[in-house]
Design an enzyme around this catalytic site. Structure first.
Site, PDB file in Angstrom:
ATOM      1  N   GLY A  10       0.823  -1.207   0.000  1.00  0.00           N
ATOM      2  CA  GLY A  10       0.000   0.000   0.000  1.00  0.00           C
ATOM      3  C   GLY A  10       0.852   1.250   0.000  1.00  0.00           C
ATOM      4  O   GLY A  10       1.974   1.253   0.533  1.00  0.00           O
ATOM      5  N   ALA A 154      -1.852  11.231   8.953  1.00  0.00           N
ATOM      6  CA  ALA A 154      -0.687  10.890   8.137  1.00  0.00           C
ATOM      7  C   ALA A 154       0.211  12.086   7.838  1.00  0.00           C
ATOM      8  O   ALA A 154       1.439  11.990   7.941  1.00  0.00           O
ATOM      9  CB  ALA A 154      -1.146  10.231   6.844  1.00  0.00           C
ATOM     10  N   LYS A 205     -14.033   4.185  15.568  1.00  0.00           N
ATOM     11  CA  LYS A 205     -13.890   5.628  15.819  1.00  0.00           C
ATOM     12  C   LYS A 205     -14.214   6.439  14.572  1.00  0.00           C
ATOM     13  O   LYS A 205     -14.607   7.610  14.670  1.00  0.00           O
ATOM     14  CB  LYS A 205     -12.483   5.950  16.332  1.00  0.00           C
ATOM     15  CG  LYS A 205     -11.343   5.486  15.438  1.00  0.00           C
ATOM     16  CD  LYS A 205     -10.893   6.525  14.439  1.00  0.00           C
ATOM     17  CE  LYS A 205      -9.787   5.991  13.568  1.00  0.00           C
ATOM     18  NZ  LYS A 205      -9.305   6.963  12.569  1.00  0.00           N
TER      19      LYS A 205
END
Length: 343
Positions: A10, A154, A205
């Site tokens: 990924g 990120a 979440k």
């Protein structure tokens, strides 16, 4: 001692941020890891060039993490079989809807002693049951799989802004190795053995963050968002206790993967951002994904739909009012202010 051959599966925003960490850490621990790290990159065209060619020449993922240099020992590979061949440590950081297909292609190509770690924030939820992605990876590839999750936006991680993360790993020995692979001065890792709770928090979440985004779009303040976060944490904990029992430990909710990740996702991140825009513009979620996410997809709305189907099959929707309300607003056309009236 044999060194580990690391492969990353990924290369989106999060995958690229992680590649920066791993690339530097393997160079700092050459007694434990081979220097070259292959990263499977889904091939795309960027300004008429292959994305993999750009990454390998410029050492930058110009589409998903522009402006952040990757270590030169990260090698982008467009073929997933070639990328994972002979790997002993496999880091999964792909959208959760692609896990099964990617793993099926990888079967038979890893080293015999391979282990994996999942950075995927999602669950496979159907009306018949709930499966962790670490379990799905383990089932298809017949290898053990740990999990990493935390309060990790990120872009902030890539720019070395301090944060914490949690690794759930039943094997103490593998936990030490994964700590060495991920821990840095700015990305602080804590290893626990509750891999179930780590993944459960990371997936659910996102549903709560969608509710927080609705609240922002409606113009409510910090008090309202705090109420949504508190109620969301209660439902995450109840879901874990109800459907996983003692496999989920109470203390896990106080790790970075628990309350910290829930808070940061409800104040930042793409689930909150798109949900706010959904209220302000009235545009469909799919349209907003295309406009705001640079090719990425929401996980909170999809997880809300899957949770609804799972709970509906058990006549338990009323026991999880926040999860159910997010579903009704996104998929049944209910008014966004239901997020306040119904929970």
């Amino acid at each position: 001692m044999a060194v580990e051959n690391v492969c990353i599966i990924g290369s989106g925003n999060w995958g690229s941020a992680v590649a920066k960490i791993i690339g530097n850490n393997v160079l700092n621990h050459t007694d434990s890891f081979e220097k070259t790290v292959r990263q499977w990159v889904f091939e795309e065209q960027v300004n008429g060039e292959n994305l993999t060619d750009i990454i390998n020449r410029e050492h930058e993922n110009v589409k998903y993490l522009k402006g952040v240099k990757l270590p030169e020992n990260i090698v982008a590979v467009p073929d997933v079989v070639e990328a994972c061949k002979g790997a002993t440590l496999v880091v999964f950081v792909v959208p959760h809807q692609f896990v099964r297909g990617v793993c099926e292609k990888m079967k038979g190509h890893l080293a015999p002693n391979a282990r994996a770690i999942s950075l995927i924030k999602g669950l496979e939820i159907t009306s018949s049951g709930v499966r962790l992605f670490s379990e799905e990876i383990s089932r298809i590839l017949d290898i053990p799989c740990a999990a990493l999750s935390g309060a990790n936006i990120a872009d902030e991680v890539a720019r070395e802004k301090f944060c914490e993360s949690t690794i759930g790993c039943p094997s103490v020995e593998d936990g030490v190795l994964f700590h060495r692979l991920f821990d840095t001065a700015y990305f602080r890792i804590n290893v626990i053995q509750d891999h179930v709770g780590v993944q459960l928090c990371g997936a659910l979440k996102n549903v709560v963050a969608v509710g927080a985004g609705f609240s922002d779009g409606l113009g409510y303040g910090s008090n309202t968002k705090a109420a949504i976060i508190r109620r969301g944490l209660m439902e995450i904990r109840k879901f874990g206790q109800t459907f996983f029992g003692d496999a989920v430990r109470n203390e896990t909710f106080f790790e970075s993967c628990g309350t910290a990740d829930l808070i940061t996702t409800c104040f930042g991140g793409r689930n909150r951002k798109v949900a706010e825009a959904f209220v302000l513009t009235g545009k469909p979620i799919a349209t907003l994904e295309a406009e705001l996410l640079n090719g990425q997809k929401l996980q909170g709305t999809l997880t809300a739909q899957e949770v609804h189907e799972f709970l509906s099959a058990r006549n338990m929707e009323s026991e999880f009012p926040l999860f159910q309300t997010v579903y009704r607003i996104v998929y049944e056309g209910q008014s966004p202010d239901l997020i306040i009236r119904e929970i």
